[in-house]
Design an enzyme around this catalytic site. Sequence first.
Site, short mmCIF file in Angstrom:
data_model
loop_
_atom_site.label_atom_id
_atom_site.label_comp_id
_atom_site.label_asym_id
_atom_site.label_seq_id
_atom_site.Cartn_x
_atom_site.Cartn_y
_atom_site.Cartn_z
N TYR A 26 45.64 34.76 60.59
CA TYR A 26 45.19 35.20 59.17
C TYR A 26 43.81 36.16 59.65
CZ TYR A 26 42.57 35.03 54.61
OH TYR A 26 42.41 35.56 53.49
N GLU A 80 42.58 42.37 52.63
CA GLU A 80 43.12 40.87 53.15
C GLU A 80 44.41 41.07 54.08
OE1 GLU A 80 44.30 35.96 51.21
OE2 GLU A 80 45.73 37.90 50.05
#
Length: 442
Positions: free
Chosen positions: A148, A235
């Site tokens: 991530y 993101e």
Amino acid sequence: MALFTVKRLGISLTNLISKFKEINVAHVQKRNLNLHEHHSFKLLHEAGVPVPKFAVSSSKTDVAAKAKKLNTNDLVVKAQVLSGGRGKGSFKGGLKGGVKLVNSPEEAEKVAGQMIGDYLVTVQTGAKGILCNNVMITERKHLAKEYYLAITMERKFGGPVVICSSQGGMDIETLSKTSPDAISYVPVDIVEGLTQKVGESVADKMGLSKQKAQVSEIVQKLYKLFIQKDAVLMEINPFGIDKEGKFWCIDAKLKFDEYADFRQKPLHALRDFSQEDPREIQAAKFGLTFIAMEGSIGCLVNGAGLAMATMDIIKHHGGIPANFLDVGGGANVNQVKEAFKIITTDPNVMAIFVNIFGGIMRCDIIAEGIILAVQELNLNVPIVCRLQGTNVDEARVLLGTSKVKILPVPDLEEASRLAVKLSKIMTVASSSNIHVTFEMPL
């Protein structure tokens, strides 16, 4: 010079800007620009950040042709709707999932045909869902490990921060609850920028010390794009490495500061209004902030803090808010009237609760707007009005002499309790097909 002064005082730039916004009576509240994934992929690709080959289509008839140009049968078809949880969503036409793995351009075309023109329902959209106008077809990358990676503005750090984890491909909110220690935060000095050293620190946090040069280069490119485009969130989930040791940004969500639209006009021209609630768009035109909810009590307030407190006290007394509508600190009569129009487009609204604390906002202006709205719209829902603050006496005189159907209640507790009771009465009456009218006592 100003940046260093702020730093010495111990005040973040974000906090300082927010203080100026609070005292600006002409301030119009906005929400961040959210772009479709294919726009995000294009921006990343142009910035030199590795993304899979992709194509976009708004018609199922050309999906196969575009997919063939990707030179692979191992493909992914993604519904382009502005909502999280697409993979677990369902289309009203019956197709399960807004992200589908397919094995040929022809299969991609078939799946795309089931997506385009249908509504995708996810955990974030509500029962209505969001219309899918486009699909993105990408080559599928088989990853050896998923991570991530995100860059955002964070008040806690007084500026940009890189958020990363060795556990990617899952919802970050869930990860923060189940394994908070698995998430790392690397703040970025807004003056120095994201240096190679900071990028390498990010790699170390993700357990990628052997590939730190590769990771640092990608993170630096992401940060450069973040600054250049006035982003507030970038993101990448998952950010992954394949069996050959090459990194890829598989799924991207980019959001941008709407206050910077004067600098980013080409970017903001990509805004897809079809993905937004028409009431939110209408509210923005008049300098109002509106968020739809699923209750029966329409709320009109001034200030985000008071709005949240109003919703809390409604819930405390057993009611459910139908919306969050903030008229701000400098609303005029016309804005108040438009606010009532927006609230009453929802057929589920059975009562309206006006809760105003007049500081910069004058109570008499709110009262004039309410009176005008009731008269022009011929409203037949009970309106509970609680006004306190600047020019409240003048406002009460206006309401008292207007002969409109408004119930002025100065006490917040009593006003909220009354709004909940009236909404329940109206709900029962509506479900029983009983027509209720309101007359003010002489």
